[in-house]
Design a protein around this motif. Structure first.
Motif, PDB file in Angstrom:
ATOM      1  N   LEU A   1       0.837  -1.199   0.000  1.00 25.98           N
ATOM      2  CA  LEU A   1       0.000   0.000   0.000  1.00 25.98           C
ATOM      3  C   LEU A   1       0.880   1.259   0.000  1.00 25.98           C
ATOM      4  O   LEU A   1       0.632   2.209  -0.746  1.00 25.98           O
ATOM      5  CB  LEU A   1      -0.919  -0.010   1.228  1.00 25.98           C
ATOM      6  CG  LEU A   1      -1.867   1.188   1.374  1.00 25.98           C
ATOM      7  CD1 LEU A   1      -2.836   1.262   0.201  1.00 25.98           C
ATOM      8  CD2 LEU A   1      -2.648   1.106   2.687  1.00 25.98           C
ATOM      9  N   LEU A   2       1.903   1.250   0.825  1.00 20.55           N
ATOM     10  CA  LEU A   2       2.795   2.415   0.899  1.00 20.55           C
ATOM     11  C   LEU A   2       3.520   2.645  -0.430  1.00 20.55           C
ATOM     12  O   LEU A   2       3.781   3.776  -0.833  1.00 20.55           O
ATOM     13  CB  LEU A   2       3.814   2.230   2.021  1.00 20.55           C
ATOM     14  CG  LEU A   2       3.283   2.535   3.422  1.00 20.55           C
ATOM     15  CD1 LEU A   2       4.132   1.874   4.496  1.00 20.55           C
ATOM     16  CD2 LEU A   2       3.219   4.048   3.650  1.00 20.55           C
TER      17      LEU A   2
ATOM     18  N   ASN B   1       2.377   1.677  -3.408  1.00 20.69           N
ATOM     19  CA  ASN B   1       1.498   1.853  -4.571  1.00 20.69           C
ATOM     20  C   ASN B   1       0.301   2.761  -4.359  1.00 20.69           C
ATOM     21  O   ASN B   1      -0.462   2.979  -5.297  1.00 20.69           O
ATOM     22  CB  ASN B   1       0.986   0.480  -5.032  1.00 20.69           C
ATOM     23  CG  ASN B   1       2.128  -0.455  -5.349  1.00 20.69           C
ATOM     24  OD1 ASN B   1       3.067  -0.090  -6.039  1.00 20.69           O
ATOM     25  ND2 ASN B   1       2.075  -1.672  -4.822  1.00 20.69           N
ATOM     26  N   ALA B   2       0.113   3.271  -3.166  1.00 25.60           N
ATOM     27  CA  ALA B   2      -1.068   4.114  -2.915  1.00 25.60           C
ATOM     28  C   ALA B   2      -1.095   5.277  -3.900  1.00 25.60           C
ATOM     29  O   ALA B   2      -0.060   5.883  -4.192  1.00 25.60           O
ATOM     30  CB  ALA B   2      -1.035   4.640  -1.490  1.00 25.60           C
ATOM     31  N   ASP B   3      -2.264   5.546  -4.396  1.00 26.65           N
ATOM     32  CA  ASP B   3      -2.407   6.665  -5.329  1.00 26.65           C
ATOM     33  C   ASP B   3      -2.246   7.969  -4.553  1.00 26.65           C
ATOM     34  O   ASP B   3      -3.068   8.303  -3.713  1.00 26.65           O
ATOM     35  CB  ASP B   3      -3.793   6.599  -5.981  1.00 26.65           C
ATOM     36  CG  ASP B   3      -3.997   7.724  -6.981  1.00 26.65           C
ATOM     37  OD1 ASP B   3      -3.035   8.492  -7.211  1.00 26.65           O
ATOM     38  OD2 ASP B   3      -5.114   7.835  -7.516  1.00 26.65           O
TER      39      ASP B   3
END
Lengths: 165, 254
Positions: free
Chosen positions: B26-27, B29-31
């Motif tokens: 998440l860190l 690839n988070a938009d």
């Protein structure tokens, strides 16, 4: 600096620099402004970079770190990060992005907002710069082992915060 | 303070569970909104560069008090002048090429208008692997730069009163830098390349034959080709070099 060099540099590092700044400051407008400042500083100082002294990423993210520090000096207020991080735009799902992803992102930003500044700095560096722990260690003035441990602790902290949300 | 060895153990003791792996993903690839902001960031950057140039011009035109400002001028001038085919795009932008020719390996186009620099196409992030973006390598001696490049970039003699201050290698391009020996702020850069490039300008291009060589003046840049290499001369501070000086530079290559 030649235009093609600048274009390549901008395209290669824009996403990572933006992510770094966003994780550090939260606010979208400030992120855009600081990111453009960072690339301006890169253009200004490009001639002074020496590959013999450091890897390019280390030099670039040192500039980014200083730019964010300057921003904090000017604008820092307690709690400002959290308020900025969960602005409407960041939480709104895009067409490609489901509601669940938007919610997870919002939780992530909230968790980042709850971290101490030095923890947020480490997370931002690790997950945007693609630098090795040894390079991050050099930039932060700590050992690579300490980078690994602090990173692990901070990730656990984020995880706990997100689970509580 | 814990000992390094114990820190190492702590870092490795707990295997990451699935949720930790998810968090890392998440860190990574988070938009962050980067793609939506790309055009705005670029526009702000261009404004800042242009503002810096205007400030410099207001202070007495291109006279650089500090050598460190030189790359800003060079980069910004190039950004204004050059719209590379790979990056500039225009939505509904109709551009007419009025004149087109080559100076060595550089294609020069005179067009009726340049696209708005802020209208740059959003691009996909670079693929997982890092492209070969090597930072410039700086050398004090020309021979060292040539050896590192594996290319015998022919550099002309310095203009009288100036001395070479260094050489920067940008992949297939050598930048030779010169500074006036007694007056700070009077500097010039010579970019020497043997690879393909393209320049667009909306300004007039003046072509002059100097020392039996076609020399082109466009937007303050002086271009010529010699021996398969293209030379781009950027000058800052002092009087513009006249054709006698350009002739001297070309003659010194022979």
């Amino acid at each position: 600096m030649q235009t093609d060099r600048f274009e390549l540099l901008f395209d290669t590092y824009y996403g990572r620099i933006f992510r770094y700044v966003r994780y550090r400051v939260g606010d979208l407008q400030a992120t855009e402004d600081i990111t453009s400042d960072i690339f301006l500083r890169v253009v200004e100082n490009y001639h002074a970079y020496s590959a013999e002294k450091s890897a390019f990423e280390v030099w670039l993210f040192a500039i980014a770190r200083n730019a964010v520090t300057d921003h904090h000096r000017q604008t820092w207020r307690n709690g400002s990060w959290l308020a900025a991080a969960v602005d409407i735009e960041s939480a709104r799902p895009s067409p490609e992005d489901g509601a669940i992803a938007a919610e997870r992102r919002e939780y992530l930003y909230r968790a980042l907002g709850a971290l101490r500044e030095k923890e947020r700095r480490l997370i931002a560096l690790k997950f945007s710069s693609e630098m090795k722990n040894t390079e991050i260690a050099g930039l932060l003035g700590i050992s690579a082992s300490q980078v690994g441990v602090r990173l692990h602790r901070t990730l656990r902290k984020i995880k706990k915060i997100m689970e509580r949300l | 303070m814990k000992h390094e060895a114990s820190l190492d153990r702590e870092a490795n003791l707990e295997p990451e569970d699935e949720k930790m792996a998810e968090l890392r993903a998440l860190l990574l690839n988070a938009d962050t909104g980067a793609e939506n902001s790309r055009a705005r960031v670029r526009e702000r950057l261009m404004r800042k560069l242009e503002k810096q140039i205007l400030n410099d011009e207001e202070k007495g035109a291109i006279i650089m008090r500090k050598r460190s400002k030189k790359p800003v001028i060079a980069a910004a001038a190039a950004l204004c002048l050059i719209a590379t085919a790979t990056t500039a795009y225009a939505t509904g932008f109709a551009q007419t090429v009025l004149e087109s020719f080559k100076v060595g390996n550089i294609a020069v186009e005179r067009v009726d208008q340049l696209p708005d620099s802020s209208q740059t196409a959003p691009r996909e992030e670079t693929a997982a692997g890092r492209p070969d973006v090597s930072a410039p390598r700086n050398f004090a001696a020309l021979a060292d730069a040539q050896a590192a490049a594996g290319v015998d970039f022919p550099a002309p003699s310095a203009v009288p009163g100036y001395a070479a201050t260094g050489y920067s290698l940008h992949n297939s391009l050598l930048e030779a830098q010169y500074a006036h020996e007694s007056e700070s702020g009077r500097i010039y850069s010579l970019l020497i390349s043997n690879s393909e490039n393209k320049i667009q300008t909306a300004d007039d291009i003046r072509a002059v034959t100097v020392a039996d060589t076609a020399v082109y003046f466009a937007n303050g840049i002086i271009l010529w080709e010699y021996g398969g290499f293209t030379y781009e001369l950027y000058q800052m501070g002092g009087e513009d070099f006249d054709v006698d000086i350009i002739a001297m530079l070309i003659e010194s290559l022979r």
